[in-house]
Design an enzyme around this catalytic site. Structure first.
Site, PDB file in Angstrom:
ATOM      1  N   HIS A 152       0.862  -1.193   0.000  1.00 18.75           N
ATOM      2  CA  HIS A 152       0.000   0.000   0.000  1.00 18.75           C
ATOM      3  C   HIS A 152       0.896   1.240   0.000  1.00 18.75           C
ATOM      4  CE1 HIS A 152      -3.377   2.559   0.631  1.00 18.75           C
ATOM      5  NE2 HIS A 152      -3.694   2.272   1.891  1.00 18.75           N
TER       6      HIS A 152
ATOM      7  N   HIS B 277      -2.355  -2.033  -9.699  1.00 18.93           N
ATOM      8  CA  HIS B 277      -3.361  -1.409  -8.831  1.00 18.93           C
ATOM      9  C   HIS B 277      -4.619  -2.276  -8.847  1.00 18.93           C
ATOM     10  CE1 HIS B 277      -5.876   1.655  -6.978  1.00 18.93           C
ATOM     11  NE2 HIS B 277      -4.754   2.247  -6.628  1.00 18.93           N
TER      12      HIS B 277
ATOM     13  N   ASP C 232       2.743   5.607  -6.501  1.00 14.87           N
ATOM     14  CA  ASP C 232       3.998   5.459  -5.745  1.00 14.87           C
ATOM     15  C   ASP C 232       5.238   5.380  -6.616  1.00 14.87           C
ATOM     16  OD1 ASP C 232       2.041   3.526  -3.567  1.00 14.87           O
ATOM     17  OD2 ASP C 232       2.981   5.435  -3.067  1.00 14.87           O
TER      18      ASP C 232
HETATM   19  C1  SDX Z   1      -1.479   2.265  -3.336  1.00 12.79           C
HETATM   20  O1  SDX Z   1      -6.171   0.897  -3.284  1.00 12.79           O
HETATM   21  C2  SDX Z   1      -5.697   2.059  -3.472  1.00 12.79           C
HETATM   22  O2  SDX Z   1      -6.392   2.946  -3.929  1.00 12.79           O
HETATM   23  C3  SDX Z   1      -4.252   2.237  -3.058  1.00 12.79           C
HETATM   24  C4  SDX Z   1      -3.611   3.554  -3.423  1.00 12.79           C
HETATM   25  C5  SDX Z   1      -4.208   4.713  -2.669  1.00 12.79           C
HETATM   26  O3  SDX Z   1      -4.110   5.854  -3.149  1.00 12.79           O
HETATM   27  O4  SDX Z   1      -4.681   4.490  -1.517  1.00 12.79           O
HETATM   28  O5  SDX Z   1      -3.729   3.810  -4.815  1.00 12.79           O
HETATM   29  C6  SDX Z   1      -2.132   3.552  -3.054  1.00 12.79           C
HETATM   30  O6  SDX Z   1      -1.427   1.430  -2.476  1.00 12.79           O
HETATM   31  C7  SDX Z   1      -0.936   2.017  -4.707  1.00 12.79           C
HETATM   32  C8  SDX Z   1      -0.344   0.573  -4.875  1.00 12.79           C
HETATM   33  C9  SDX Z   1       1.054   0.567  -4.304  1.00 12.79           C
HETATM   34  N1  SDX Z   1       1.594  -0.811  -4.229  1.00 12.79           N
HETATM   35  C10 SDX Z   1       2.543  -1.210  -5.073  1.00 12.79           C
HETATM   36  O7  SDX Z   1       3.015  -0.523  -5.982  1.00 12.79           O
HETATM   37  C11 SDX Z   1       3.072  -2.607  -4.777  1.00 12.79           C
HETATM   38  C12 SDX Z   1       3.191  -3.391  -6.080  1.00 12.79           C
HETATM   39  N2  SDX Z   1       1.861  -3.643  -6.585  1.00 12.79           N
HETATM   40  C13 SDX Z   1       1.252  -4.904  -6.309  1.00 12.79           C
HETATM   41  O8  SDX Z   1       1.585  -5.497  -5.105  1.00 12.79           O
HETATM   42  C14 SDX Z   1      -0.202  -4.997  -6.737  1.00 12.79           C
HETATM   43  O9  SDX Z   1      -0.279  -4.462  -8.005  1.00 12.79           O
HETATM   44  C15 SDX Z   1      -1.275  -4.362  -5.860  1.00 12.79           C
HETATM   45  C16 SDX Z   1      -1.182  -4.838  -4.449  1.00 12.79           C
HETATM   46  C17 SDX Z   1      -1.172  -2.882  -5.899  1.00 12.79           C
HETATM   47  C18 SDX Z   1      -2.630  -4.766  -6.428  1.00 12.79           C
HETATM   48  O10 SDX Z   1      -2.661  -6.133  -6.349  1.00 12.79           O
HETATM   49  P1  SDX Z   1      -3.997  -6.987  -6.701  1.00 12.79           P
HETATM   50  O11 SDX Z   1      -5.081  -6.136  -7.242  1.00 12.79           O
HETATM   51  O12 SDX Z   1      -4.289  -7.827  -5.525  1.00 12.79           O
HETATM   52  O13 SDX Z   1      -3.503  -7.852  -7.954  1.00 12.79           O
HETATM   53  P2  SDX Z   1      -2.879  -9.259  -7.847  1.00 12.79           P
HETATM   54  O14 SDX Z   1      -1.857  -9.276  -6.751  1.00 12.79           O
HETATM   55  O15 SDX Z   1      -3.993 -10.250  -7.799  1.00 12.79           O
HETATM   56  O16 SDX Z   1      -2.080  -9.368  -9.225  1.00 12.79           O
HETATM   57  C19 SDX Z   1      -2.706  -9.796 -10.428  1.00 12.79           C
HETATM   58  C20 SDX Z   1      -1.523 -10.319 -11.296  1.00 12.79           C
HETATM   59  C21 SDX Z   1      -0.703 -11.400 -10.607  1.00 12.79           C
HETATM   60  O17 SDX Z   1      -0.093 -12.167 -11.602  1.00 12.79           O
HETATM   61  P3  SDX Z   1      -0.729 -13.615 -11.998  1.00 12.79           P
HETATM   62  O18 SDX Z   1      -0.895 -14.379 -10.693  1.00 12.79           O
HETATM   63  O19 SDX Z   1      -2.052 -13.286 -12.672  1.00 12.79           O
HETATM   64  O20 SDX Z   1       0.307 -14.237 -12.934  1.00 12.79           O
HETATM   65  O21 SDX Z   1      -0.612  -9.244 -11.536  1.00 12.79           O
HETATM   66  C22 SDX Z   1       0.644  -9.566 -10.947  1.00 12.79           C
HETATM   67  C23 SDX Z   1       0.376 -10.629  -9.912  1.00 12.79           C
HETATM   68  O22 SDX Z   1       1.557 -11.406  -9.691  1.00 12.79           O
HETATM   69  N3  SDX Z   1       1.131  -8.336 -10.333  1.00 12.79           N
HETATM   70  C24 SDX Z   1       2.401  -7.931 -10.353  1.00 12.79           C
HETATM   71  C25 SDX Z   1       2.413  -6.687  -9.697  1.00 12.79           C
HETATM   72  N4  SDX Z   1       1.171  -6.376  -9.299  1.00 12.79           N
HETATM   73  C26 SDX Z   1       0.393  -7.405  -9.681  1.00 12.79           C
HETATM   74  N5  SDX Z   1       3.523  -8.516 -10.861  1.00 12.79           N
HETATM   75  C27 SDX Z   1       4.669  -7.819 -10.686  1.00 12.79           C
HETATM   76  N6  SDX Z   1       4.761  -6.609 -10.081  1.00 12.79           N
HETATM   77  C28 SDX Z   1       3.657  -6.030  -9.580  1.00 12.79           C
HETATM   78  N7  SDX Z   1       3.745  -4.839  -8.985  1.00 12.79           N
END
Ligand code: SDX
Length: 425
Positions: free
Chosen positions: A269, A308, A364
């Site tokens: 997050h 996201h 971020d």
């Molecule tokens: C914020 O919710 C909000 O509004 C949050 C926010 C706010 O203003 O409050 O916008 C702020 O928290 C932004 C997000 C910051 N976090 C990150 O940058 C961390 C990296 N991102 C990921 O951990 C991920 O993208 C999330 C947590 C942000 C979202 O994850 P989801 O929706 O649970 O998606 P998922 O984990 O189910 O991923 C779907 C697929 C997976 O691959 P497969 O299993 O389908 O093969 O996408 C892949 C994931 O492995 N994936 C990523 C990835 N994010 C998702 N692969 C590599 N790098 C990534 N960053």
């Protein structure tokens, strides 16, 4: 005109049920009528992480993840970031309308008159390890602030809520500044609200001591103001969900804000901005990007600052932050990791692995580069996110307490453990 309802048949009994559709949702409680016999508890919805569940009605922030739209009270984030100040955004989120001149002057006056920390709180801070994670320090200070405001517990009184919303917003930047000075081993500074909300904060951060009269660059003040605006609210994100969840038990606003800060600190997050800098430093140069992305595709690393839950296109905030970065670097000098970030984005946005998963830069990805160029260390970045998000948390908390549909949050579960065991002794 077809009726707005689902008609479901329970194959176990052959019975049919009408589930009315309101605002694109069905009421989960309507599922409980679907029973195999009168003793049956009825059907529940199972939705870990609430990926497809609405928890509330809210009029504060609108997001269209496919179109990359973000609006606070109906105004586009790009319009607000360009034309409004963070203190105007605070008022907008809390009251639903942009303030007129008199309202804004009264609001900033209310904040200025509360912009002072209890002396005892700085004593508390002195007892916290200087190298403690700044989000743990901020969480400690916010929760401790509640102890100086016992009357804040009467959360059903709108006037009490209004007073403590003002105190929390007035004091969050001072807590952040004090935490930064403690981390640097610098003496604490008296608050100077006459410098303005962001100016007072940045003086807390940059001035070495009381005698340091060096003015903070207006470019940095404006850039920080824009960054705080971009982080101000984001509908039902993890930390806002924590704020609403804890607040639903009628916990006081300082405790609820402390819980929201805890949620925000996680690397998935708000903590992601810190992890982005670590990732860019680990990559080190553009030559290493292909091998790093290989690790990501092999799921041995995450592309921090990408992806996201809601945005399946470019996070509109990331675009504005990238623009703001250029203005900041004019003053601070370009962040050497910018080149790695820009090239990493370019390659990632052209690769099927990321395109198929809708992985775009989020809020971020670039913010940390700006914070680092301003002199902050990565562990402190999420504190800046928290100062920006505080009006969002508090407006959502206030909206929740006004909402007659809301009550204490208490989900159910699917029990998978043992039953009825006897302790043979
Ligand atoms: C914020 O919710 C909000 O509004 C949050 C926010 C706010 O203003 O409050 O916008 C702020 O928290 C932004 C997000 C910051 N976090 C990150 O940058 C961390 C990296 N991102 C990921 O951990 C991920 O993208 C999330 C947590 C942000 C979202 O994850 P989801 O929706 O649970 O998606 P998922 O984990 O189910 O991923 C779907 C697929 C997976 O691959 P497969 O299993 O389908 O093969 O996408 C892949 C994931 O492995 N994936 C990523 C990835 N994010 C998702 N692969 C590599 N790098 C990534 N960053």
């Amino acid at each position: 005109m077809p009726e707005n309802k689902l008609v479901v048949t329970d194959a176990r009994t052959g019975k049919q049920y009408d589930l009315p559709i309101t605002d694109g949702t069905i009421k989960a409680m309507d599922l409980r009528a679907i029973q195999t016999d009168p003793e049956d508890f009825g059907v529940l919805a199972h939705d870990p992480a609430f990926t497809n569940t609405t928890s509330c009605r809210s009029a504060i922030t609108f997001i269209d993840g496919d179109k990359g739209i973000l609006e606070y009270r109906g105004y586009s984030i790009s319009d607000l970031a360009e034309k409004a100040s963070f203190t105007e955004i605070q008022w907008l989120l809390l009251n639903g309308e942009m303030p007129d001149r008199a309202q804004h002057d009264r609001w900033t006056g209310d904040l200025a008159s509360r912009a002072k920390l209890p002396a005892g709180l700085l004593e508390t801070l002195r007892g916290v390890p200087r190298d403690g994670h700044p989000m743990s320090v901020l969480m400690t200070l916010v929760a401790a602030l509640g102890a100086y405001n016992p009357e804040c517990r009467n959360v059903r009184d709108a006037a009490v809520r209004g007073e403590h919303i003002r105190r929390i917003l007035a004091q969050m930047p001072l807590l952040a500044g004090a935490a930064w000075r403690h981390r640097q081993g610098w003496p604490q500074l008296a608050s100077k609200p006459e410098l303005g909300y962001v100016g007072n904060f940045l003086r807390q951060v940059f001035a070495k001591d009381e005698s340091d009269a060096k003015a903070v660059s207006p470019v940095l003040v404006r850039a920080m103001d824009v960054l705080l605006t971009l982080h101000a609210d984001h509908e039902q994100n993890c930390s806002t969900n924590a704020m609403r969840g804890v607040g639903s038990s009628e916990a006081d606003p300082y405790s609820s804000t402390g819980a929201a800060i805890a949620a925000l600190s996680g690397p998935l997050h708000g903590g992601a901005n810190e992890e982005v800098l670590r990732m860019l430093a680990e990559i080190g140069s553009t030559a290493n990007i292909p091998s790093f992305l290989e690790k990501v595709r092999a799921k041995k690393a995450k592309l921090m600052g990408f992806g996201h839950r809601v945005y399946k296109s470019y996070d509109p905030r990331a675009k504005i932050i990238a623009r703001t970065a250029k203005e900041v670097f004019e003053v601070t000098g370009k962040n050497p990791l910018l080149e790695v970030a820009v090239e990493l984005e370019r390659i990632a946005l052209s690769e099927p692995y990321f395109i198929e998963r809708n992985l775009y830069p989020n809020v971020d990805f670039y913010s940390g580069l700006i914070y680092q160029s301003m002199g902050f260390d990565p562990a402190y970045f999420t504190v800046l996110f928290a100062v920006g998000r505080a009006p969002g948390w508090l407006s959502q908390w206030d909206e929740m307490l006004r909402d007659s549909e809301q009550k204490i949050a208490r989900p159910r579960q699917i029990y998978t453990g043992h039953r009825g065991r006897k302790l043979a002794r």
